[in-house]
Design a protein around this motif. Structure first.
Motif, PDB file in Angstrom:
ATOM      1  N   GLN A 137       1.244 -24.698  51.813  1.00 30.29           N
ATOM      2  CA  GLN A 137       1.444 -26.136  52.011  1.00 30.29           C
ATOM      3  C   GLN A 137       0.560 -26.944  51.059  1.00 30.29           C
ATOM      4  O   GLN A 137       0.999 -27.962  50.515  1.00 30.29           O
ATOM      5  N   ALA A 138      -0.675 -26.483  50.852  1.00 28.61           N
ATOM      6  CA  ALA A 138      -1.580 -27.190  49.942  1.00 28.61           C
ATOM      7  C   ALA A 138      -1.054 -27.155  48.506  1.00 28.61           C
ATOM      8  O   ALA A 138      -1.108 -28.154  47.781  1.00 28.61           O
ATOM      9  N   LEU A 139      -0.534 -26.004  48.095  1.00 31.26           N
ATOM     10  CA  LEU A 139       0.021 -25.883  46.743  1.00 31.26           C
ATOM     11  C   LEU A 139       1.260 -26.755  46.594  1.00 31.26           C
ATOM     12  O   LEU A 139       1.455 -27.400  45.554  1.00 31.26           O
ATOM     13  N   THR A 140       2.104 -26.790  47.615  1.00 31.61           N
ATOM     14  CA  THR A 140       3.304 -27.624  47.571  1.00 31.61           C
ATOM     15  C   THR A 140       2.938 -29.097  47.479  1.00 31.61           C
ATOM     16  O   THR A 140       3.579 -29.870  46.754  1.00 31.61           O
ATOM     17  N   GLN A 141       1.894 -29.501  48.196  1.00 31.76           N
ATOM     18  CA  GLN A 141       1.436 -30.888  48.118  1.00 31.76           C
ATOM     19  C   GLN A 141       0.928 -31.210  46.715  1.00 31.76           C
ATOM     20  O   GLN A 141       1.150 -32.307  46.203  1.00 31.76           O
ATOM     21  N   GLY A 142       0.278 -30.240  46.086  1.00 29.46           N
ATOM     22  CA  GLY A 142      -0.166 -30.433  44.708  1.00 29.46           C
ATOM     23  C   GLY A 142       1.009 -30.657  43.767  1.00 29.46           C
ATOM     24  O   GLY A 142       0.944 -31.483  42.851  1.00 29.46           O
ATOM     25  N   VAL A 143       2.103 -29.921  43.991  1.00 29.94           N
ATOM     26  CA  VAL A 143       3.310 -30.092  43.183  1.00 29.94           C
ATOM     27  C   VAL A 143       3.855 -31.507  43.340  1.00 29.94           C
ATOM     28  O   VAL A 143       4.252 -32.162  42.363  1.00 29.94           O
ATOM     29  N   VAL A 144       3.865 -32.010  44.573  1.00 31.82           N
ATOM     30  CA  VAL A 144       4.351 -33.371  44.839  1.00 31.82           C
ATOM     31  C   VAL A 144       3.493 -34.393  44.094  1.00 31.82           C
ATOM     32  O   VAL A 144       4.016 -35.331  43.464  1.00 31.82           O
ATOM     33  N   GLN A 145       2.181 -34.226  44.135  1.00 32.80           N
ATOM     34  CA  GLN A 145       1.286 -35.164  43.463  1.00 32.80           C
ATOM     35  C   GLN A 145       1.464 -35.123  41.945  1.00 32.80           C
ATOM     36  O   GLN A 145       1.424 -36.163  41.278  1.00 32.80           O
ATOM     37  N   LEU A 146       1.684 -33.939  41.392  1.00 29.99           N
ATOM     38  CA  LEU A 146       1.923 -33.853  39.953  1.00 29.99           C
ATOM     39  C   LEU A 146       3.270 -34.465  39.580  1.00 29.99           C
ATOM     40  O   LEU A 146       3.409 -35.055  38.498  1.00 29.99           O
ATOM     41  N   SER A 147       4.255 -34.352  40.455  1.00 29.06           N
ATOM     42  CA  SER A 147       5.549 -34.998  40.208  1.00 29.06           C
ATOM     43  C   SER A 147       5.388 -36.504  40.158  1.00 29.06           C
ATOM     44  O   SER A 147       6.031 -37.187  39.338  1.00 29.06           O
ATOM     45  N   GLN A 148       4.539 -37.040  41.008  1.00 26.52           N
ATOM     46  CA  GLN A 148       4.254 -38.473  40.987  1.00 26.52           C
ATOM     47  C   GLN A 148       3.565 -38.870  39.681  1.00 26.52           C
ATOM     48  O   GLN A 148       3.847 -39.928  39.111  1.00 26.52           O
ATOM     49  N   ALA A 149       2.682 -38.003  39.202  1.00 26.85           N
ATOM     50  CA  ALA A 149       2.016 -38.269  37.925  1.00 26.85           C
ATOM     51  C   ALA A 149       3.018 -38.261  36.776  1.00 26.85           C
ATOM     52  O   ALA A 149       2.904 -39.060  35.833  1.00 26.85           O
TER      53      ALA A 149
END
Length: 342
Positions: A137-149
């Motif tokens: 879940q933490a890694l998936t959240q990181g993916v979401v944040q990078l998508s926002q970037a």
């Protein structure tokens, strides 16, 4: 297509390097330890204190073999390369392009978009194999944040602002690094990015691998005829290969980070491969040998280049990306296609 040649890494202190009958030879004390045909080598990297004969330097300069000197802790000290290759007009076009704000914005944006997308792919790969649901879940959240970037970067038209977005995204990415190392046999932790000096084993391996990749990109640029110091993303600084560092950004995650994570997660590096002092942690000679032998094997693996659609060895990627940028300067391509791992 250029043929992938070998890099000769010399790790034993007090080695003496010389040439004989178009062979590169190494002697330690009174005993000759190695003799390899020079035509199979495109670069030599010397670690620690050793001696290189002037006839060998002359041979390397004449035949386009670079000689890099690195301290025994992995700090870059200097580099020898022969006469500049390539058309002087290509370098002039490179310098002229640095004065074109539109070209600089487009290039920097392309490089950073590739970096963020490659970073996302590394996180996604780790998330797929994660056994712990919280880690996944933490890694998936990181993916979401990078998508926002990525979305922010697509809307940005100022290089300084792009650097700020990249810096924030890098913080997000590195904050998930320990999740990608979860369960490694040695119990190693990343904690936070530390470079000068590296504060733990993971940072030591990362810095060492980044140094190797930077050197290879610099050699590739010089082979193509580009100036490795004339950067667009990294500011110009005397003695710094700013443009080589620019291309490191797009290749860092797929070539270096995945490689280092794999070394630790497979138990290929252990605590006995490192040495510590009061301020830093470094790979020792055995650790460097372990990492470099794995790196050489990794370079031989084949992939399909995402832009060219051709199969090639991973070790050719720095040369191909340099060649593609040279094509942009010559007008053969409308834009620079950065490397995005598929």
């Amino acid at each position: 297509m250029k043929k992938l040649l070998n890099t000769l890494y010399v790790l034993t202190p007090e080695s003496y390097l010389f040439c004989r009958n178009e062979n590169i030879c190494i002697r330690i004390g009174e005993q000759e330890k190695l003799s390899v045909p020079a035509l199979t080598i495109d670069s030599i990297v010397c670690f620690g204190k050793m001696t290189v004969s002037t006839p060998l330097l002359e041979y390397c300069g004449t035949h386009g073999i670079s000689v890099t000197f690195v301290s025994d802790t992995g700090r870059f000290m200097g580099r020898f390369y022969g006469p500049v290759s390539g058309n002087v007009l290509l370098r002039k076009r490179q310098y002229d392009s640095m004065q074109d704000p539109g070209f600089c914005r487009q290039l920097v944006q392309s490089i950073l978009l590739a970096k963020l997308r490659n970073s996302k792919l590394v996180l996604m790969r780790s998330a797929r194999t994660a056994k712990n649901e919280d880690v996944k879940q933490a890694l998936t959240q990181g993916v979401v944040q990078l998508s926002q970037a990525v979305e922010s970067l697509l809307q940005c038209d100022d290089v300084d602002s792009m650097r700020g977005i990249e810096g924030a995204a890098a913080s997000v990415y590195f904050s998930r690094f320990d999740d990608m190392l979860a369960g490694n046999p040695g119990g190693f932790r990343f904690e936070t990015r530390s470079r000068r000096p590296p504060r733990n084993e993971v940072n030591a391996a990362l810095s060492f691998t980044y140094m190797i990749l930077t050197s290879q990109i610099q050699s590739a640029m010089e082979t193509v005829g580009l100036d490795p110091a004339a950067g667009y993303l990294h500011t110009l600084r005397p003695g710094r290969a700013s443009f080589a560092l620019d291309l490191v950004e797009e290749l860092r995650a797929p070539l270096c980070d995945r490689f280092v994570i794999s070394l630790f997660n497979k138990g290929q590096l252990s605590s006995s491969d490192f040495e510590k002092d009061e301020e830093a942690v470094y790979l020792n000679e055995h650790g460097r040998r372990t990492l470099l032998s794995s790196w050489q094997r990794r370079k031989q693996e084949e992939i399909t280049h995402p832009f060219l659609g051709e199969k090639m060895q991973i070790g050719m990627i720095p040369y191909v990306q340099s060649m593609l940028f040279a094509r942009v300067l010559r007008g053969d391509l409308d834009y620079y296609p950065p490397f995005v791992w598929r």
